[in-house]
Enzyme design. Structure first.
Site, mmCIF file in Angstrom:
data_model
loop_
_atom_site.group_PDB
_atom_site.id
_atom_site.type_symbol
_atom_site.label_atom_id
_atom_site.label_comp_id
_atom_site.label_asym_id
_atom_site.label_seq_id
_atom_site.Cartn_x
_atom_site.Cartn_y
_atom_site.Cartn_z
ATOM 1 N N GLY A 159 0.696 -1.024 0.050
ATOM 2 C CA GLY A 159 0.063 -0.014 -0.045
ATOM 3 C C GLY A 159 0.813 1.339 0.118
ATOM 4 N N CYS A 160 0.370 2.406 -0.615
ATOM 5 C CA CYS A 160 1.073 3.601 -0.799
ATOM 6 C C CYS A 160 1.534 4.035 0.708
ATOM 7 C CB CYS A 160 0.590 4.411 -1.714
ATOM 8 S SG CYS A 160 -1.147 4.961 -1.449
#
Length: 359
Positions: A159-160
């Site tokens: 996930g960013c």
């Protein structure tokens, strides 16, 4: 060698950014570009900046359209990757299974209980984690993670937000210079991180001139992923707790993560700085800035770079880290390309850049 790559969900932000990077990759031939509701439409209608493929047409997201490629990138909504991946693996004799990279969350978590608690569906299982720079307890370099990725045929891209927090704080966890039971992360996040879905609170009328928190008080789905990474990084980090608060700010791209934790007893400022220097010495895409220089999201725009700084708040007795990334590049598509390169035996940085776009 030339590698054929198909992208499922190519009309979205994550799939589109992966397409942009792969178009500049010297060893890649872009194959099928699929979409769901946008199938049958021109690529240029959704990604007018990608001129070399503007006249191509999105096809339906089916296993049949994705088969026959060396690599398949899944830029699908959470919960959708498991099914299509299983269909891609159900091939007949003599047919090769592609390298599959999942940009979604389906295969990131190793704990099925965490998945059920935060996603509310059946766990699809865990895949090798696509963060080459992830530290493992007892190491100053991320050799174990790269080794795992070099053997992988399935990769779960992080996930960013998780990337920004992990790369910011993990050297201190690995070196034991801070207390991982009280990690606090507050992130400024650009609107592309919320995806392309049309929602009232994501429109320009609502977003311009406003900073808006979301998924407050431990409800964000990235919390267990952050804690999972920090447990991997630290031998004494079994008791990891992270208070995570993301805030949407009026910019298209970027994440600026401010992450803090208590300074461990007896640790000096020099020891703290040394932990980050050793962790990222020689890293191409994670760069510790000179003391006194602070990361900005603008400096990472379009680049596969994480810029990091660390300092000590003497009054509060806490280590403070700042990490800036482009959420669509280092936070998603760039990590996918890095991991793909490792899995295919290519130079890790091929097709990627550390040069940003400014002003």
């Amino acid at each position: 060698m030339t590698v054929s790559v198909a992208i499922a969900g190519a009309s979205g932000y994550a799939g589109g950014e992966t397409l942009r990077l792969l178009l500049a990759h010297p060893e890649v031939e872009v194959g099928a570009l699929t979409a769901h509701s946008n199938a049958g439409e021109l690529v240029g209608r959704h990604h007018p900046h990608l001129r070399s493929v503007a006249d191509r047409t999105f096809v339906a997201t089916t296993a049949e359209n994705l088969r026959g490629h060396d690599v398949v990138v899944l830029g699908l909504p959470h919960g959708a990757s498991g099914t299509i991946a299983a269909e891609l693996e159900a091939v007949g004799p003599g047919s090769a299974t592609p390298l599959i990279l999942d940009l979604g969350a389906d295969h990131r978590l190793t704990d099925a209980t965490d998945w059920a608690a935060f996603y509310g569906s059946e766990h699809a299982g865990s895949w090798p984690y696509g963060m080459p720079e992830l530290l493992h307890a007892g190491e100053t370099a991320a050799s174990s993670q790269r080794g795992a990725l070099s053997q992988a045929r399935h990769i779960a891209v992080p996930g960013c937000n998780v990337t920004a927090v992990t790369l910011g704080i993990q050297p201190g966890v690995a070196a034991g210079v801070l207390d991982p039971s009280d990690v606090v992360a507050v992130l400024s996040v650009g609107y592309s991180g919320a995806g392309k879905a049309m929602k009232p609170h994501l429109t320009a009328a609502e977003g311009i001139g406003s900073a808006a928190p979301y998924a407050v008080a431990g409800t964000h789905r990235h919390v267990p992923e952050i804690e999972q990474n920090l447990r991997v990084a630290g031998a004494g980090a079994a008791d990891v707790h992270c208070s995570f608060t993301p805030v949407l700010v009026p910019m298209s791209r970027g994440i600026l993560a401010t992450t803090t934790a208590p300074l461990a007893p007896g640790v000096t400022p020099a020891q703290v700085r040394l932990a980050w220097e050793q962790a990222y010495a020689g890293e191409q895409f994670v760069q510790l800035l000179p003391e006194g220089q602070w990361p900005t999201t603008a400096a990472t725009l379009g680049a596969n770079t994480a810029l990091v700084q660390v300092a000590i708040d003497d009054r509060a007795g806490r280590v403070v880290t700042i990490c800036a990334i482009d959420n669509l590049v280092k936070g998603t598509a760039g990590a996918a390309v890095q991991s793909m390169n490792l899995a295919l035996g290519l130079p890790e940085g091929i097709g990627l850049t550390t040069e940003g776009v400014a002003p």
